[in-house]
Design an enzyme around this catalytic site. Structure first.
Site, mmCIF file in Angstrom:
data_model
loop_
_atom_site.group_PDB
_atom_site.id
_atom_site.type_symbol
_atom_site.label_atom_id
_atom_site.label_comp_id
_atom_site.label_asym_id
_atom_site.label_seq_id
_atom_site.Cartn_x
_atom_site.Cartn_y
_atom_site.Cartn_z
ATOM 1 N N GLY A 117 1.589 8.592 1.309
ATOM 2 C CA GLY A 117 2.902 7.978 1.076
ATOM 3 C C GLY A 117 3.370 7.124 2.255
ATOM 4 O O GLY A 117 4.185 6.211 2.082
ATOM 5 N N GLU A 120 1.758 3.912 1.734
ATOM 6 C CA GLU A 120 2.445 3.298 0.584
ATOM 7 C C GLU A 120 3.813 2.736 0.991
ATOM 8 O O GLU A 120 4.212 1.664 0.532
ATOM 9 C CB GLU A 120 2.599 4.341 -0.537
ATOM 10 C CG GLU A 120 1.254 4.726 -1.152
ATOM 11 C CD GLU A 120 1.365 5.845 -2.157
ATOM 12 O OE1 GLU A 120 1.766 6.965 -1.761
ATOM 13 O OE2 GLU A 120 1.076 5.628 -3.345
ATOM 14 N N GLU A 140 -5.369 11.085 -0.446
ATOM 15 C CA GLU A 140 -4.954 11.992 -1.520
ATOM 16 C C GLU A 140 -6.119 12.706 -2.192
ATOM 17 O O GLU A 140 -5.976 13.848 -2.638
ATOM 18 C CB GLU A 140 -4.141 11.230 -2.585
ATOM 19 C CG GLU A 140 -2.741 10.828 -2.144
ATOM 20 C CD GLU A 140 -2.685 9.507 -1.387
ATOM 21 O OE1 GLU A 140 -3.745 8.958 -1.034
ATOM 22 O OE2 GLU A 140 -1.564 9.031 -1.142
#
Ligand code: COA
Length: 262
Positions: A117, A120, A140
């Protein structure tokens, strides 16, 4: 210092100086992992950024010397149903889309690990500068997961399909230099000068017509929006510029051989 924007958060530090709001994700003991509170607080900040004219641009960075953001907070994943996990992904995607579509420049100053994240979040910013010790990755798959906050899409947009596939399928981390070679990062600095260099670049951007800068963001983003024709958007936005006092000042200043006063 703007007290509307600073001092009110549990997980963020916000400092407004010369129109540039520096937002520090500040969960240093957890590598600045994104939990629900960070999401709630980032949402509040972005709302204020959109509304408050005193904020001209944003820098997002991480607290402490080691991490930008080491991902979603994995401790919040335990016990989530598929529906709840999908809702969490939607929440993250909506928040990051909001950052990406903000009309004011939002730059990531990546000061360490930008994983999951965190990568991201950095990719949702308009572009990225990185300290030379920064590391990027979408790990992930190590957890039996895939990126959920837009990573499968934005990484593919930024580095192309083959490299994006490799990074997300292997979970391998890359360093700042590799990230720059892939186009994930625009500039690399020393850790000490990262914020200073980011501000320097933002000051150049802030000396230009702010509405024009906002329209650059909108036109470029239209390329990636399946509901829009980017060329048509460009025509529309170009036309809109001619109705602004900013454009009149820019063109007049050029013809009068002086600097524009936006
Ligand atoms: N979620 C929750 N906690 C996290 C976290 C995350 N994504 N990343 C780090 N932390 C926590 C660790 O659990 C540890 O907490 P503790 O001190 O209470 O045990 C603390 O942050 C420090 O991390 P640690 O692993 O001890 O630091 P390190 O320097 O050895 O390693 C990383 C740093 C970033 C390589 C490692 O923490 C890591 O791999 N994090 C997970 C990255 C990830 O998979 N992100 C994607 C999530 S979908």
């Amino acid at each position: 210092m703007d007290h509307n924007l600073s001092g009110l958060y549990q997980t963020l530090l916000c400092m407004l100086e010369d129109g540039i709001l520096t937002v520090v994700i500040n969960r240093v003991d957890k590598m600045n992992a994104l939990n629900r509170e960070v999401f709630d607080e980032l949402e509040l900040v972005i709302q204020k950024v959109e509304k408050q004219s005193s904020v001209k641009a944003v820098i997002i960075t991480g607290g402490g010397p080691k991490a930008f953001v080491a991902g979603a907070d994995i401790s919040e994943f335990n016990g989530l149903s598929s529906d709840e996990a999908a809702q969490l992904a939607k929440r993250g995607q909506d928040l990051f889309s909001r950052l990406e579509n903000c009309s004011k420049p939002i730059i990531a100053a990546v000061n360490g690990f930008a994983l999951g994240g965190g990568c991201e979040l950095a990719m949702a910013c308009h572009f990225r500068l990185a300290a030379d010790h920064a590391k990027f990755g979408q790990p992930e798959v190590n957890l039996g997961l895939i990126p959920g906050y837009g990573g499968t899409q934005r990484l593919t947009q930024l580095v192309g399909k083959g490299k994006a596939m490799e990074l997300m399928m292997s979970g391998n981390m890359i360093d700042a230099m590799q990230a720059q070679q892939l186009g994930l990062v625009n500039h690399i600095t020393s850790a000490d000068t990262l914020l200073e260099e980011t501000k320097k670049l933002l000051k150049t951007i802030l000396s230009k017509g702010p509405n024009a800068v906002g329209r650059v963001i909108a036109a470029v983003n239209a390329f990636y929006d399946k509901n829009k024709n980017g060329y048509q958007e460009e025509v529309r936005l170009f036309g809109e510029c001619f109705g602004t006092s900013e454009m009149k000042e820019g063109v007049t200043a050029f013809l009068e051989k002086r600097k524009p006063n936006f």
